[in-house]
Scaffold this active site. Structure first.
Site, short mmCIF file in Angstrom:
data_model
loop_
_atom_site.label_atom_id
_atom_site.label_comp_id
_atom_site.label_asym_id
_atom_site.label_seq_id
_atom_site.Cartn_x
_atom_site.Cartn_y
_atom_site.Cartn_z
CG ASP A 139 0.13 59.50 -12.35
OD1 ASP A 139 -1.02 59.35 -11.88
OD2 ASP A 139 1.10 58.86 -11.94
CG HIS B 38 -7.35 62.49 -7.66
ND1 HIS B 38 -7.91 61.28 -8.01
CD2 HIS B 38 -6.54 62.84 -8.69
CE1 HIS B 38 -7.45 60.92 -9.20
NE2 HIS B 38 -6.62 61.84 -9.63
CG PHE C 52 -9.93 62.25 -14.63
CD1 PHE C 52 -9.77 61.51 -13.46
CD2 PHE C 52 -9.45 63.55 -14.65
CE1 PHE C 52 -9.16 62.07 -12.35
CE2 PHE C 52 -8.84 64.11 -13.55
CZ PHE C 52 -8.69 63.37 -12.39
CE1 TYR D 261 -8.31 56.61 -14.38
CE2 TYR D 261 -8.66 56.93 -16.73
CZ TYR D 261 -9.07 57.12 -15.41
OH TYR D 261 -10.21 57.81 -15.14
#
Length: 229
Positions: free
Chosen positions: A71, A194, A84, A73
């Site tokens: 999801d 991740h 990202f 930031y």
């Protein structure tokens, strides 16, 4: 096309593929939830106008690779609709620093220290997509289970069925769940932990996804991606 669908603002190729999702009852419920959260004074990221930025940045017909995260930031000024990625002038968060560390280890690419904007990747056909497209400030995963997962499932399903020889990079368990929607005889799927500092050491660092993506593309007579941000 219904009047409501005509009013949907989305890149034309994507609109043809998934526009109907945006006028469905579950999305209406999701919109109502987001409006109520904002009315209650909660700060939601990214800004409303940037929620679908990944689709505008990478038209459906130009997608060559998909990077799928969890999801957005949840810090102020960070999320701008590309997973990202952060806007120019915002310091790369720890997850992105790990992405850059793997990029350097894999391909020897050294991204600018203070530039975390991945728009250059999106412009080359890298769809930078999260499984969930909004989040409350300071609360990671706060909008899970509200309907975004169903929407992004539809995105992956359309890419799987309507395109060929795509590269999928599924980073983290939330992204990896989408793997069941992808025909691995038709596309190239890579999975890893991740890049968060909590999990990057469990397989993200050393995954080699960037180089492997380019080798796949070139093996299928497609241009490699310039991974320099």
């Amino acid at each position: 096309m219904s009047d409501s669908l005509e009013r949907v603002r989305l890149e034309a190729g994507w609109k043809a593929q998934i526009g109907a999702e945006l006028v469905s009852p579950y999305i209406a419920e999701l919109k109502a939830f987001l409006l109520a959260e904002r009315k209650a004074g909660k700060q939601i990221f990214p800004q409303a106008k940037q929620i679908f930025a990944a689709f505008d940045a990478t038209p459906f017909a130009r997608v060559r690779a998909v990077i799928l995260g969890q999801d957005p930031y949840h810090g102020p000024g960070q999320a701008h609709g590309l997973c990202f990625s952060v806007p120019i002038g915002v310091a790369p968060p720890p997850s992105l620093k790990n992405v850059f560390a793997e990029l350097k280890r894999d391909l020897g690419v050294s991204p600018p220290i203070e530039n975390g904007d991945l728009s250059a990747w999106a412009a080359q056909g890298v769809l930078l997509l999260n499984a969930v497209l909004t989040v409350e400030s300071g609360k990671a995963a706060s909008h899970q289970g509200r309907g975004w997962e169903r929407f992004t499932d539809a995105v992956i399903e359309r890419l799987n069925s309507q395109r060929e020889n795509l590269v999928f990079m599924l980073w983290g368990s939330h992204a990896q769940r989408k793997g069941a929607l992808i025909d691995r005889n038709r596309h190239f799927v890579m999975e890893s932990a991740h890049p968060s500092p909590l999990s990057a050491h469990r397989g993200f660092i050393g995954c080699g996804h960037f180089g492997a993506a380019n080798r796949w593309l070139q093996a299928h007579d497609l241009a490699p991606i310039n991974w320099q941000p």
